[in-house]
Motif scaffolding. Structure first.
Motif, PDB file in Angstrom:
ATOM      1  N   LEU A 112       0.818  -1.205   0.000  1.00  0.00           N
ATOM      2  CA  LEU A 112       0.000   0.000   0.000  1.00  0.00           C
ATOM      3  C   LEU A 112       0.855   1.260   0.000  1.00  0.00           C
ATOM      4  CD1 LEU A 112      -2.298  -2.029   0.747  1.00  0.00           C
ATOM      5  CD2 LEU A 112      -3.252  -0.200   2.154  1.00  0.00           C
ATOM      6  N   GLN A 113       2.125   1.120   0.312  1.00  0.00           N
ATOM      7  CA  GLN A 113       3.028   2.258   0.429  1.00  0.00           C
ATOM      8  C   GLN A 113       3.898   2.379  -0.817  1.00  0.00           C
ATOM      9  OE1 GLN A 113       3.426  -0.612   1.794  1.00  0.00           O
ATOM     10  NE2 GLN A 113       5.549  -1.267   1.514  1.00  0.00           N
ATOM     11  N   PRO A 114       4.375   3.586  -1.131  1.00  0.00           N
ATOM     12  CA  PRO A 114       5.300   3.747  -2.265  1.00  0.00           C
ATOM     13  C   PRO A 114       6.647   3.120  -1.929  1.00  0.00           C
ATOM     14  CG  PRO A 114       5.060   5.819  -1.076  1.00  0.00           C
ATOM     15  CD  PRO A 114       4.056   4.877  -0.479  1.00  0.00           C
ATOM     16  N   PRO A 115       7.458   2.814  -2.943  1.00  0.00           N
ATOM     17  CA  PRO A 115       8.740   2.137  -2.708  1.00  0.00           C
ATOM     18  C   PRO A 115       9.667   2.881  -1.759  1.00  0.00           C
ATOM     19  CG  PRO A 115       8.181   2.101  -5.046  1.00  0.00           C
ATOM     20  CD  PRO A 115       7.188   2.995  -4.377  1.00  0.00           C
ATOM     21  N   ASP A 116       9.633   4.216  -1.766  1.00  0.00           N
ATOM     22  CA  ASP A 116      10.560   4.963  -0.920  1.00  0.00           C
ATOM     23  C   ASP A 116      10.204   4.907   0.560  1.00  0.00           C
ATOM     24  OD1 ASP A 116       8.266   6.451  -1.212  1.00  0.00           O
ATOM     25  OD2 ASP A 116       9.284   8.379  -1.463  1.00  0.00           O
ATOM     26  N   MET A 117       9.006   4.401   0.914  1.00  0.00           N
ATOM     27  CA  MET A 117       8.625   4.314   2.315  1.00  0.00           C
ATOM     28  C   MET A 117       9.116   3.026   2.966  1.00  0.00           C
ATOM     29  SD  MET A 117       4.810   5.828   2.980  1.00  0.00           S
ATOM     30  CE  MET A 117       4.871   5.194   4.664  1.00  0.00           C
ATOM     31  N   GLY A 118       9.179   1.947   2.206  1.00  0.00           N
ATOM     32  CA  GLY A 118       9.614   0.689   2.788  1.00  0.00           C
ATOM     33  C   GLY A 118       8.505  -0.030   3.527  1.00  0.00           C
ATOM     34  N   SER A 124       1.600   7.412   9.851  1.00  0.00           N
ATOM     35  CA  SER A 124       2.339   8.217   8.879  1.00  0.00           C
ATOM     36  C   SER A 124       1.386   9.066   8.054  1.00  0.00           C
ATOM     37  CB  SER A 124       3.154   7.317   7.952  1.00  0.00           C
ATOM     38  OG  SER A 124       2.291   6.598   7.075  1.00  0.00           O
ATOM     39  N   THR A 125       1.946  10.036   7.343  1.00  0.00           N
ATOM     40  CA  THR A 125       1.140  10.904   6.482  1.00  0.00           C
ATOM     41  C   THR A 125       0.561  10.138   5.298  1.00  0.00           C
ATOM     42  OG1 THR A 125       3.181  11.565   5.337  1.00  0.00           O
ATOM     43  CG2 THR A 125       2.389  13.005   7.100  1.00  0.00           C
ATOM     44  N   ALA A 126       1.095   8.952   4.995  1.00  0.00           N
ATOM     45  CA  ALA A 126       0.515   8.136   3.935  1.00  0.00           C
ATOM     46  C   ALA A 126      -0.853   7.608   4.314  1.00  0.00           C
ATOM     47  CB  ALA A 126       1.443   6.963   3.602  1.00  0.00           C
ATOM     48  N   ASN A 127      -1.188   7.690   5.599  1.00  0.00           N
ATOM     49  CA  ASN A 127      -2.444   7.147   6.102  1.00  0.00           C
ATOM     50  C   ASN A 127      -3.292   8.210   6.777  1.00  0.00           C
ATOM     51  OD1 ASN A 127      -4.279   4.958   6.705  1.00  0.00           O
ATOM     52  ND2 ASN A 127      -3.544   5.016   8.822  1.00  0.00           N
ATOM     53  N   ALA A 128      -3.166   9.459   6.344  1.00  0.00           N
ATOM     54  CA  ALA A 128      -3.917  10.508   7.031  1.00  0.00           C
ATOM     55  C   ALA A 128      -4.153  11.705   6.118  1.00  0.00           C
ATOM     56  CB  ALA A 128      -3.187  10.958   8.299  1.00  0.00           C
ATOM     57  N   ILE A 129      -5.232  12.414   6.400  1.00  0.00           N
ATOM     58  CA  ILE A 129      -5.550  13.684   5.752  1.00  0.00           C
ATOM     59  C   ILE A 129      -5.981  14.659   6.833  1.00  0.00           C
ATOM     60  CG2 ILE A 129      -6.217  12.673   3.530  1.00  0.00           C
ATOM     61  CD1 ILE A 129      -9.140  12.836   4.448  1.00  0.00           C
ATOM     62  N   PHE A 189      -2.555   4.844  -9.637  1.00  0.00           N
ATOM     63  CA  PHE A 189      -2.701   4.954  -8.190  1.00  0.00           C
ATOM     64  C   PHE A 189      -2.208   6.298  -7.656  1.00  0.00           C
ATOM     65  CE2 PHE A 189      -1.691   0.538  -9.389  1.00  0.00           C
ATOM     66  CZ  PHE A 189      -2.889  -0.063  -9.051  1.00  0.00           C
ATOM     67  N   HIS A 190      -1.325   6.943  -8.390  1.00  0.00           N
ATOM     68  CA  HIS A 190      -0.723   8.196  -7.939  1.00  0.00           C
ATOM     69  C   HIS A 190      -1.653   9.374  -8.235  1.00  0.00           C
ATOM     70  CE1 HIS A 190       2.538  10.907  -6.842  1.00  0.00           C
ATOM     71  NE2 HIS A 190       2.285  11.601  -7.935  1.00  0.00           N
ATOM     72  N   ARG A 191      -2.125  10.005  -7.187  1.00  0.00           N
ATOM     73  CA  ARG A 191      -2.957  11.210  -7.267  1.00  0.00           C
ATOM     74  C   ARG A 191      -4.139  11.073  -8.245  1.00  0.00           C
ATOM     75  NH1 ARG A 191      -1.244  15.350  -4.316  1.00  0.00           N
ATOM     76  NH2 ARG A 191       0.939  15.479  -3.662  1.00  0.00           N
ATOM     77  N   PRO A 192      -5.026  10.134  -8.005  1.00  0.00           N
ATOM     78  CA  PRO A 192      -6.239  10.057  -8.831  1.00  0.00           C
ATOM     79  C   PRO A 192      -7.202  11.176  -8.460  1.00  0.00           C
ATOM     80  CG  PRO A 192      -6.401   8.510  -7.035  1.00  0.00           C
ATOM     81  CD  PRO A 192      -5.026   9.128  -6.931  1.00  0.00           C
ATOM     82  N   SER A 193      -8.274  11.316  -9.210  1.00  0.00           N
ATOM     83  CA  SER A 193      -9.339  12.250  -8.846  1.00  0.00           C
ATOM     84  C   SER A 193     -10.264  11.565  -7.852  1.00  0.00           C
ATOM     85  CB  SER A 193     -10.129  12.673 -10.090  1.00  0.00           C
ATOM     86  OG  SER A 193      -9.311  13.400 -10.976  1.00  0.00           O
ATOM     87  N   TRP A 194     -10.794  12.354  -6.914  1.00  0.00           N
ATOM     88  CA  TRP A 194     -11.635  11.811  -5.851  1.00  0.00           C
ATOM     89  C   TRP A 194     -13.061  12.333  -5.944  1.00  0.00           C
ATOM     90  CZ3 TRP A 194      -9.728   7.797  -3.467  1.00  0.00           C
ATOM     91  CH2 TRP A 194      -8.345   7.651  -3.392  1.00  0.00           C
ATOM     92  N   PHE A 271      -0.948  10.648   0.183  1.00  0.00           N
ATOM     93  CA  PHE A 271      -1.564   9.589   0.973  1.00  0.00           C
ATOM     94  C   PHE A 271      -1.898   8.403   0.064  1.00  0.00           C
ATOM     95  CE2 PHE A 271      -5.221  12.221  -0.339  1.00  0.00           C
ATOM     96  CZ  PHE A 271      -6.077  11.264  -0.858  1.00  0.00           C
ATOM     97  N   SER A 272      -1.995   7.238   0.669  1.00  0.00           N
ATOM     98  CA  SER A 272      -2.200   6.012  -0.092  1.00  0.00           C
ATOM     99  C   SER A 272      -3.606   5.962  -0.682  1.00  0.00           C
ATOM    100  CB  SER A 272      -1.978   4.792   0.810  1.00  0.00           C
ATOM    101  OG  SER A 272      -2.367   3.607   0.160  1.00  0.00           O
ATOM    102  N   SER A 273      -3.681   5.907  -1.995  1.00  0.00           N
ATOM    103  CA  SER A 273      -4.996   5.821  -2.648  1.00  0.00           C
ATOM    104  C   SER A 273      -5.659   4.484  -2.347  1.00  0.00           C
ATOM    105  CB  SER A 273      -4.847   6.019  -4.159  1.00  0.00           C
ATOM    106  OG  SER A 273      -3.988   5.045  -4.727  1.00  0.00           O
TER     107      SER A 273
END
Length: 441
Positions: A112-118, A124-129, A189-194, A271-273
């Motif tokens: 669910l995370q991008p490669p640079d997160m591991g 983390s900010t990948a899981n929050a707004i 997956f990167h920045r889709p429209s919501w 954040f993770s789409s």
């Protein structure tokens, strides 16, 4: 937050406003540079936040401050009000450190995370707004609305997931290539429209209350001139049916939008789409179970689409269960294996019966509990005597139940839908969103 106190001298109640310690570190409130310095600094040891009456844990405070630096505005409205709060997308149980770590390991395995997160981290900010406090309550407690990828983006995600899963499943030796070939840092997956799905319009915006949403949002970036508030254009929207509609004729629905922020300035990923898809699935499944006959065609369509996406998100190829066991501590792996056929207790088995083909139980109704899931039978079914009843944790699951659903979420032998239901149970336990129309005692 205000409170009511009895004034003994005057023998009457008074509304008391709490003392504010200091404004939150939002660069749009007060001095921008000073706010960014405070937001990016390690959190203090105190649990107090902007108000004496809103205690905040150290992790919550640190996450909120990071979001105030990189997002700065409400995800939905674009507002920079002082009560912006961190709203977790996958709000899984976080009080039990062991379960939290296992959930993070599992979501990291599913990429669910991008490669640079591991690793995918719940804090983390990948899981929050960022959301205003009232919208966060609607989001987390009542589930009155959710965000889904625009239909075209959702279908593109579904195709990409299926192609990725086909490649993952084609690996002849999973032990040699355990990494899932999925890159959420790339399209689609990167920045889709919501798109906004309103599930309880009268609870979200009662009596025609209008919600302001800012267009042309500006952000504070160090070294650049401070943006002018006058650059914002505010539009007003009311909840009508399953969407937000403009309060100006012809009352068009809100069109899908893309997230805007300055995360790249701080080398933070969006954040993770896929996490947002999981959040929407959780809410839509409960809504369809409770209000399916009255659901609009749009809600039904997206509920089905999110269900298909979640099934693909939690795909596991043949042979990968061994990889999952090796990737975890030996004790956890042994527990998962020993509990693979254990009959769940009442917290998991909303209804169940013994049968010749093995024990069957219903997965938590919030996650599509209308379908049965069969535990392994015959030689795969292990007996495990429990001498004393186990107490459920804050997620509503006992240790045995959690190990059971954890093992099922990683089991490639299961049907995709059954495995996805187990994964949702692992993440959220027996959680249900509160009824926004039911007043407490």
């Amino acid at each position: 937050m205000s409170r009511v106190e009895l004034d003994e001298d005057a023998q009457q109640f008074r509304v008391v406003m709490p003392l504010v310690k200091k404004l939150p570190p939002n660069p749009h409130i007060g001095d921008g540079n000073n706010a960014l310095v405070r937001a990016l600094a390690p959190p203090s040891d105190t649990v107090q936040t902007d108000s004496e009456w809103s205690p905040e844990s150290r992790d919550d405070k640190a996450l909120r401050h990071r979001l105030l630096a990189c997002d700065q505005r409400s995800f939905l409205t674009g507002s920079a009000v002082a009560d912006l709060q961190a709203a977790r997308i996958i709000n899984a149980v976080r009080n039990n450190v062991t379960r939290k770590r296992e959930v993070e390991d599992y979501l990291s395995q599913q990429r669910l995370q991008p490669p640079d997160m591991g690793r995918f981290l719940l804090d983390s900010t990948a899981n929050a707004i960022l959301l205003e406090s009232n919208l966060r309550t609607q989001w987390e407690l009542y589930g009155t609305y959710c965000f889904v990828p625009a239909e075209d983006d959702a279908n593109a995600m579904l195709d990409a997931l299926r192609q990725s899963n086909e490649k993952w499943g084609a690996c002849e030796h999973p032990l040699e290539a355990p990494m899932r070939p999925l890159h959420v840092s790339k399209a689609p997956f990167h920045r889709p429209s919501w798109d906004v799905i309103v599930l309880h319009p009268h609870a979200l915006l009662p009596e025609g209350l209008a919600l302001g949403i800012a267009k042309d949002r500006s952000f504070y970036v160090t070294g650049q001139p401070a943006p002018l508030a006058s650059q914002l254009t505010w539009t007003w929207w009311t909840a009508s049916g399953d969407c937000l509609r403009s309060n100006l004729p012809p009352n068009d629905p809100l069109t899908p939008f893309t997230a805007t922020d300055v995360r790249s300035e701080f080398r933070l990923s969006p954040f993770s789409s896929l996490a947002m898809v999981i959040n929407a699935h959780c809410k839509l499944q409960q809504f369809m179970r409770d209000h399916g006959p009255s659901a609009s065609s749009r809600v039904q369509k997206f509920a089905q689409l999110m269900s298909e996406l979640v099934t693909e998100i939690f795909f596991v190829p043949d042979g990968f269960n061994n990889v999952a066991a090796l990737a975890q501590p030996l004790q956890v792996a042994q527990h998962a294996q020993s509990m693979a056929g254990t009959i769940p207790s009442q917290a998991v088995q909303a209804a169940g019966q013994s049968s010749a083909t093995g024990y069957k139980f219903y997965v938590n109704p919030a996650y599509g509990g209308q379908e049965e899931a069969s535990a392994p039978s015959g030689e795969d079914r292990l007996s495990c005597a429990v001498e004393y009843p186990e107490a459920p944790d804050t997620d509503g699951l006992t240790d045995s139940e959690f190990r059971l659903v954890s093992a099922k979420a990683r089991d490639p032998r299961l049907d995709g839908k059954e495995r996805a239901d187990a994964a949702m149970m692992m993440l959220f336990g027996t959680h249900r969103y509160e009824d926004p129309y039911m007043h407490g005692s």
